[in-house]
Design an enzyme around this catalytic site. Structure first.
Site, PDB file in Angstrom:
ATOM      1  N   ARG A   1     -13.235 -96.592 -19.037  1.00 10.29           N
ATOM      2  CA  ARG A   1     -13.795 -95.237 -18.936  1.00 10.29           C
ATOM      3  C   ARG A   1     -13.996 -94.540 -20.271  1.00 10.29           C
ATOM      4  O   ARG A   1     -14.457 -93.406 -20.292  1.00 10.29           O
ATOM      5  CB  ARG A   1     -12.931 -94.382 -18.016  1.00 10.29           C
TER       6      ARG A   1
ATOM      7  N   ASP B   1      -3.630 -94.443   0.302  1.00  6.62           N
ATOM      8  CA  ASP B   1      -4.152 -94.762  -1.037  1.00  6.62           C
ATOM      9  C   ASP B   1      -4.834 -93.563  -1.682  1.00  6.62           C
ATOM     10  O   ASP B   1      -5.881 -93.693  -2.297  1.00  6.62           O
ATOM     11  CB  ASP B   1      -5.131 -95.953  -0.952  1.00  6.62           C
TER      12      ASP B   1
ATOM     13  N   ASP C   1      -4.400 -91.729  -4.484  1.00  2.00           N
ATOM     14  CA  ASP C   1      -3.899 -91.499  -5.841  1.00  2.00           C
ATOM     15  C   ASP C   1      -4.164 -90.063  -6.275  1.00  2.00           C
ATOM     16  O   ASP C   1      -5.260 -89.549  -6.061  1.00  2.00           O
ATOM     17  CB  ASP C   1      -4.628 -92.385  -6.852  1.00  2.00           C
TER      18      ASP C   1
ATOM     19  N   ARG D   1      -7.644 -86.030  -4.330  1.00  2.00           N
ATOM     20  CA  ARG D   1      -8.280 -87.052  -3.492  1.00  2.00           C
ATOM     21  C   ARG D   1      -7.932 -86.859  -2.011  1.00  2.00           C
ATOM     22  O   ARG D   1      -8.692 -87.226  -1.130  1.00  2.00           O
ATOM     23  CB  ARG D   1      -7.779 -88.411  -4.004  1.00  2.00           C
TER      24      ARG D   1
END
Lengths: 524, 252
Positions: free
Chosen positions: A122, A293, A295, A320
């Site tokens: 990134r 999941d 995160d 999220r």
């Protein structure tokens, strides 16, 4: 005499000091750190390109990556040179005006690299005359910013056990902060600080406890040993508190929570660490005992604002898990939390910010439908805060998933998922770029997208918000009203963040679209 | 395809070591494999493996997965560029699912009773399927090409589709009607769509593309324009047609 002075001062200018990073806003022509400043704002004070003229935006140059992996980099720009990372772990320096290559660093990787979700990177960090990159085989490498030559290369962790690095490092003071990925491999997560000059480890903060530590009680039995809680998205820094703010990832295994009863600290948390010592000042856990999941690896946004009549130092966090959070960043106190996208897993948050879960939302062997999806209402790509409009901009996803429960037997170097997921057959997913009033979470405006986005946003002093669609278009919106002002089809799903810089007195906006980096300017 | 998107998040790691023989084939393994199959596969392949919009799995030898290893790989990684998705199950679960899939082929499935040759005639003449569908080098463009259809779909599904096509319209299929600012109206089948534009195939088979900004009215219906053949074909004709399509495995 004058000439000699000039020659002397040029190399000095090119040195990126901590002082320059602290005052990034004072040199808007450069983009010195992943989010543009330490506060995670992704805001450009440049205003040559405005809501009045953005319709004339046109490509100045395009750089094509050789890799067909996802191209997720945010370019850095320092004094006429652009530094990008490319999949899997390469770095390229480009001339900001012509797009021509100045140097390349190409890393040779083992054949069997273990990384869950693509051999991606990134971005880089820069400090002094070094450029820093984390690699998918879990090394941290320092390159000479003028030549790309390797100055040092340290092993952060072992890739054979699923440790990898995809995050852009953060250069602060005399340290390089680097997170780890591997949340799908049952790693023990951590956040590291290295001495910027030598590459010597300064400190390591483990995001998962060791035996006997009090947090180990939040994991059934010895399940903490595979606790994950990776740190794969760049955090923020506040020089006043001297604290680093960083998000942590899912507990391992992702979808089977039965083997790890308890809250599972410090997974899905925001952790605040003292920059000098790496000691934990406070933490806030968004999703205790996560089984979807989700995160908490989003970019924290730091602002100072009046909150219910009191001037406060705030931390904004569109998670999220589809809740938007406001925390006091000095103490970690929970101030506000509410859903900002469709969610079906929690009745709400209690006074301490802890979710009140709805029954029947855990993954099952047969599959359980829950909103948001695995990719979440938001993900690693950046939000943006504009000090002009005082809005927080978030590219939001509206979609759900079918979550499966499965086996969770740990084997070193293999994925440790404990289940899986698929999209909901026939669901009409969509997305939006939304402007929020940060202290209340109220929506100021919304710009609808046909499909959920995988890319972040940039706001600028030209009253603009730049973003992109998963369908390949880059777009510019009026930052005050959300009206579409410009768009461009780049030809591939966008999975990155926009940034802006100035070169030779001209403003540019850059973003990777598909597998190419596009750099736009106003039609000459 | 839109629904593939979530799988792009997770990259399925290349296999480390796949044994040649399925190591998990006890009755308990098959039972667990059945549970996994019912949750993740039955929606497409049908509970008994033969009635789905997925390939017929209730056959003694799977064309693309004759060996244990290839079956394991298909379940793990899917079949690229088709609707068959990959899966994040662990090695044991993959083998258990494979063991159950294998057991499906050991039970004789409902035999295909029709006469494929007679079915070819129904396809061409009375059914007039070629008006809309291509098969090899002939046929129309309104419906999807049926070349190789027997390798992709089970016989029971094909039969149900012909009798009552509206009962199972694909998720992404849209019949579109639009009016442009210039006053032109058009109907067709959506080929692609994004935030700013839409592409469709008109009923002459030609692709068309419009900016949404130029459209005053856009209605999309999730219903098929394939006619129902319920009552239009005799039972024998229907069975013959199904036998013909089920044997249409395409160029191999």
């Amino acid at each position: 005499m004058r000439l000699a002075l000039l020659l002397l001062s040029l190399p000095l200018l090119a040195q990126v000091t901590h002082q320059r990073l602290l005052n990034a806003e004072k040199e808007p022509g450069n983009w010195l750190t992943y989010s543009g400043n330490f506060s995670g704002h992704r805001f450009s004070p440049l205003k040559q390109i405005t809501d009045q003229n953005v319709a004339k935006l046109t490509p100045a140059w395009v750089y094509q990556s050789n890799s067909l992996q996802k191209f997720e980099t945010t370019p850095l720009v320092v004094d006429g040179v652009m530094y990008i990372s490319e999949a899997p772990s390469h770095v390229t320096a480009l001339d900001t005006r012509t797009g021509r290559v100045i140097w390349r660093y190409r890393r040779t990787l083992p054949d069997d690299v273990r990384v869950c979700c693509g051999q991606v990177n990134r971005g880089v960090a820069i400090l002094g005359d070094l450029v820093y990159v984390g690699t998918v085989d879990a090394h941290l490498v320092a390159l000479d910013s003028k030549t790309g030559a390797v100055r040092w290369d340290v092993t952060v962790a072992d890739n054979k056990t699923g440790h990898s690095i995809t995050v852009a490092p953060l250069a602060v003071k005399d340290k390089i902060i680097i997170g780890i990925a591997g949340g799908e491999y049952g790693i023990r997560g951590f956040l590291d600080a290295y001495d910027a000059k030598t590459g010597k480890l300064a400190w390591r903060f483990w995001t998962v406890p060791a035996a006997g530590e009090p947090e180990a009680k939040t994991w059934a039995g010895e399940s903490y040993k595979r606790g994950s809680a990776a740190t794969w998205v760049t955090g923020a820094y506040d020089p006043d508190t001297n604290l680093l703010y960083w998000g942590t990832g899912n507990p391992g295994p992702d979808w089977n929570g039965e083997v790890r009863a308890g809250d599972n600290l410090y997974s899905d948390c925001l952790i605040a660490l003292d920059l000098d010592t790496g000691k934990l000042k406070w933490h806030f856990q968004f999703t205790p005992h996560d089984v979807h999941d989700w995160d908490a690896t989003e970019v924290p946004v730091l602002i100072n604002a009046e909150f219910r009549g009191q001037p406060r130092k705030l931390l904004l966090f569109p998670n999220r898990n589809a809740f938007y959070y406001v925390l006091d960043r000095v103490t970690g106190q929970f101030l506000l939390g509410k859903p900002y996208a469709k969610q079906t897993w929690a009745k709400g948050l209690d006074d301490s910010g802890r979710p009140i879960r709805l029954p029947g939302t855990f993954p099952t062997v047969e599959g359980t439908r829950v909103w948001p999806s695995v990719a979440g209402a938001n993900n690693w790509y950046s939000p943006s805060y504009s000090p002009d409009t005082k809005h927080l901009y978030v590219a939001t996803r509206e979609s759900g998933a079918v979550y499966y429960f499965g086996n969770a037997e740990y084997k070193a170097g293999e994925q440790f998922n404990g289940g899986g997921f698929r999209s909901i057959p026939g669901e009409e997913e969509w997305g939006a770029i939304r402007a929020f009033k940060p202290t209340t979470g109220e929506v100021a405006w919304e710009y609808k997208l046909f499909t959920p986005p995988y890319s972040g946003v940039l706001s600028t002093a030209g009253n603009l918000v730049f973003g992109a669609t998963a369908e390949g278009q880059m777009i510019a919106l009026n930052a005050t009203t959300g009206k579409l002002l410009w768009r461009f089809q780049g030809g591939g799903t966008v999975r990155s963040n926009p940034m802006s810089y100035q070169s030779d007195g001209k403003q540019y906006v850059a973003m990777t679209l598909g597998n190419s980096l596009y750099v736009f300017h106003l039609q000459p | 395809m839109f629904w593939l998107a979530p799988f792009l998040l997770f990259q399925l790691q290349q296999p480390l070591d796949i044994p040649d023989k399925n190591p998990h084939t006890t009755a308990a393994d098959i039972e667990q494999g059945k549970r996994l199959y019912m949750g993740r596969c039955a929606g497409c392949h049908g509970p008994s493996g033969d009635g789905g919009k997925g390939a017929n799995l209730a056959v003694p030898t799977l064309p693309r997965a004759a060996a244990d290893r290839s079956l394991y790989r298909i379940i793990r990684y899917g079949i690229p560029d088709t609707e068959m998705p990959g899966s994040l199950m662990d090695a044991k679960e993959l083998w258990q699912t494979a063991a159950f899939v294998h057991s499906l082929g050991q039970v004789p499935s409902a035999p295909i009773t029709g006469n494929a040759q007679a079915g070819a005639q129904v396809f061409k003449s009375k059914g007039a399927c070629l008006n809309c569908h291509a098969l090899g080098n002939e046929g129309g463009r309104i419906g999807p090409s049926l070349s190789g259809i027997g390798a992709r779909r089970g016989a029971a599904h094909l039969k149900a589709k012909i009798v009552n096509p509206a009962a199972d319209v694909p998720d992404q299929f849209r019949l579109v009607q639009l009016t442009t600012k210039a006053g032109k109206t058009m109907r067709g089948i959506r080929l692609n769509e994004d935030t700013y534009s839409i592409q469709l195939r008109d009923f002459s088979g030609n692709p068309q593309s419009f900016w949404k900004a130029d459209i005053t009215q856009l209605t999309e219906e999730k219903k098929t324009n394939m006619p129902a053949y319920q009552g239009k074909l005799t039972d024998t004709e229907l069975n013959d047609l199904v036998a013909f399509l089920a044997n249409e495995k395409g160029a191999q």
